[in-house]
Scaffold this motif. Structure first.
Motif, PDB file in Angstrom:
ATOM      1  N   ALA A 187       0.830  -1.212   0.000  1.00 45.32           N
ATOM      2  CA  ALA A 187       0.000   0.000   0.000  1.00 45.32           C
ATOM      3  C   ALA A 187       0.863   1.261   0.000  1.00 45.32           C
ATOM      4  O   ALA A 187       0.526   2.246  -0.660  1.00 45.32           O
ATOM      5  CB  ALA A 187      -0.929  -0.012   1.209  1.00 45.32           C
ATOM      6  N   ARG A 188       1.978   1.235   0.723  1.00 47.30           N
ATOM      7  CA  ARG A 188       2.887   2.389   0.708  1.00 47.30           C
ATOM      8  C   ARG A 188       3.475   2.609  -0.678  1.00 47.30           C
ATOM      9  O   ARG A 188       3.600   3.741  -1.137  1.00 47.30           O
ATOM     10  CB  ARG A 188       4.020   2.188   1.714  1.00 47.30           C
ATOM     11  N   ARG A 189       3.833   1.523  -1.341  1.00 45.14           N
ATOM     12  CA  ARG A 189       4.355   1.644  -2.718  1.00 45.14           C
ATOM     13  C   ARG A 189       3.295   2.239  -3.629  1.00 45.14           C
ATOM     14  O   ARG A 189       3.597   3.055  -4.494  1.00 45.14           O
ATOM     15  CB  ARG A 189       4.789   0.283  -3.250  1.00 45.14           C
ATOM     16  N   MET A 190       2.048   1.818  -3.445  1.00 43.93           N
ATOM     17  CA  MET A 190       0.959   2.348  -4.257  1.00 43.93           C
ATOM     18  C   MET A 190       0.806   3.838  -4.015  1.00 43.93           C
ATOM     19  O   MET A 190       0.626   4.614  -4.958  1.00 43.93           O
ATOM     20  CB  MET A 190      -0.346   1.604  -3.943  1.00 43.93           C
ATOM     21  N   CYS A 191       0.906   4.253  -2.763  1.00 48.81           N
ATOM     22  CA  CYS A 191       0.803   5.682  -2.428  1.00 48.81           C
ATOM     23  C   CYS A 191       1.947   6.475  -3.038  1.00 48.81           C
ATOM     24  O   CYS A 191       1.761   7.628  -3.422  1.00 48.81           O
ATOM     25  CB  CYS A 191       0.788   5.883  -0.920  1.00 48.81           C
ATOM     26  N   ALA A 192       3.113   5.870  -3.112  1.00 50.17           N
ATOM     27  CA  ALA A 192       4.251   6.555  -3.727  1.00 50.17           C
ATOM     28  C   ALA A 192       4.002   6.770  -5.221  1.00 50.17           C
ATOM     29  O   ALA A 192       4.400   7.797  -5.781  1.00 50.17           O
ATOM     30  CB  ALA A 192       5.532   5.755  -3.515  1.00 50.17           C
ATOM     31  N   LEU A 193       3.324   5.819  -5.850  1.00 50.67           N
ATOM     32  CA  LEU A 193       3.022   5.929  -7.284  1.00 50.67           C
ATOM     33  C   LEU A 193       1.788   6.782  -7.547  1.00 50.67           C
ATOM     34  O   LEU A 193       1.725   7.497  -8.540  1.00 50.67           O
ATOM     35  CB  LEU A 193       2.823   4.534  -7.884  1.00 50.67           C
ATOM     36  N   GLU A 194       0.800   6.652  -6.688  1.00 49.18           N
ATOM     37  CA  GLU A 194      -0.476   7.368  -6.818  1.00 49.18           C
ATOM     38  C   GLU A 194      -0.815   7.994  -5.472  1.00 49.18           C
ATOM     39  O   GLU A 194      -1.483   7.373  -4.646  1.00 49.18           O
ATOM     40  CB  GLU A 194      -1.602   6.409  -7.248  1.00 49.18           C
ATOM     41  N   PRO A 195      -0.362   9.211  -5.211  1.00 48.55           N
ATOM     42  CA  PRO A 195      -0.538   9.825  -3.885  1.00 48.55           C
ATOM     43  C   PRO A 195      -1.987   9.913  -3.401  1.00 48.55           C
ATOM     44  O   PRO A 195      -2.218   9.973  -2.197  1.00 48.55           O
ATOM     45  CB  PRO A 195       0.069  11.219  -4.063  1.00 48.55           C
ATOM     46  N   GLU A 196      -2.948   9.893  -4.291  1.00 47.09           N
ATOM     47  CA  GLU A 196      -4.345   9.977  -3.849  1.00 47.09           C
ATOM     48  C   GLU A 196      -4.890   8.633  -3.364  1.00 47.09           C
ATOM     49  O   GLU A 196      -6.010   8.569  -2.876  1.00 47.09           O
ATOM     50  CB  GLU A 196      -5.238  10.553  -4.944  1.00 47.09           C
ATOM     51  N   GLU A 197      -4.124   7.577  -3.445  1.00 48.08           N
ATOM     52  CA  GLU A 197      -4.565   6.243  -3.014  1.00 48.08           C
ATOM     53  C   GLU A 197      -4.264   6.000  -1.537  1.00 48.08           C
ATOM     54  O   GLU A 197      -3.879   4.908  -1.141  1.00 48.08           O
ATOM     55  CB  GLU A 197      -3.907   5.160  -3.872  1.00 48.08           C
ATOM     56  N   THR A 198      -4.469   7.000  -0.711  1.00 50.46           N
ATOM     57  CA  THR A 198      -4.131   6.883   0.706  1.00 50.46           C
ATOM     58  C   THR A 198      -5.114   6.012   1.485  1.00 50.46           C
ATOM     59  O   THR A 198      -4.748   5.468   2.523  1.00 50.46           O
ATOM     60  CB  THR A 198      -4.041   8.274   1.353  1.00 50.46           C
TER      61      THR A 198
END
Length: 140
Positions: free
Chosen positions: A79-90
């Motif tokens: 999930a952290r990696r996803m947030c790094a790629l897509e900041p709105e996916e918090t």
């Protein structure tokens, strides 16, 4: 170096066939497939990996807390990696942290619990979601 040089293309093909070929794939096999596919399509597979890791921890390792907490930690990392790629996916990260927190509570690990709660509070304070609204990490 070409980023695809280190990717096992046979493994990617097998993972895609496994996900497409059978009706209902056991969560263990979904996790294995997503771990391979996240290397080639992280935006598509990181949320699925995070959800599958939580489901795997709950369904297969509820009686083995050490493994369950490791799987939930891996879910948070995805999930952290996803947030790094897509900041709105918090919201995905917040939900993964909530589930990780639950396991840490069960295992009575206060130091790690405090760090997770601080991260959750920071995420909510910066407008990164609501702890009451969860992403579907049920694994369904």
């Amino acid at each position: 170096m070409n980023p695809t040089e280190n990717i096992n293309h046979d493994a990617v093909l097998r993972a895609r066939v496994a996900l497409l070929g059978s009706g209902t794939l056991p969560v263990r096999e979904r996790v294995a497939a997503y771990r391979v596919l996240v290397r080639v399509s992280p935006l598509a597979y990181l949320p699925l990996l995070a959800a599958a890791l939580f489901a795997y921890s709950r369904q297969e390792f509820a009686h083995r807390p050490g493994i369950a907490v490791a799987l939930r930690a891996e879910s948070v990392a995805a999930a952290r990696r996803m947030c790094a790629l897509e900041p709105e996916e918090t919201q995905l990260l917040l939900t993964a942290l909530v589930h990780y927190r639950e396991q840490l509570l069960l295992m009575e690990r206060p130091e790690e619990l405090a760090a997770v709660e601080a991260e959750m509070e920071k995420l909510v304070a910066t407008g990164g979601g609501s702890p009451g609204v969860r992403w579907d990490l049920s694994g369904a």
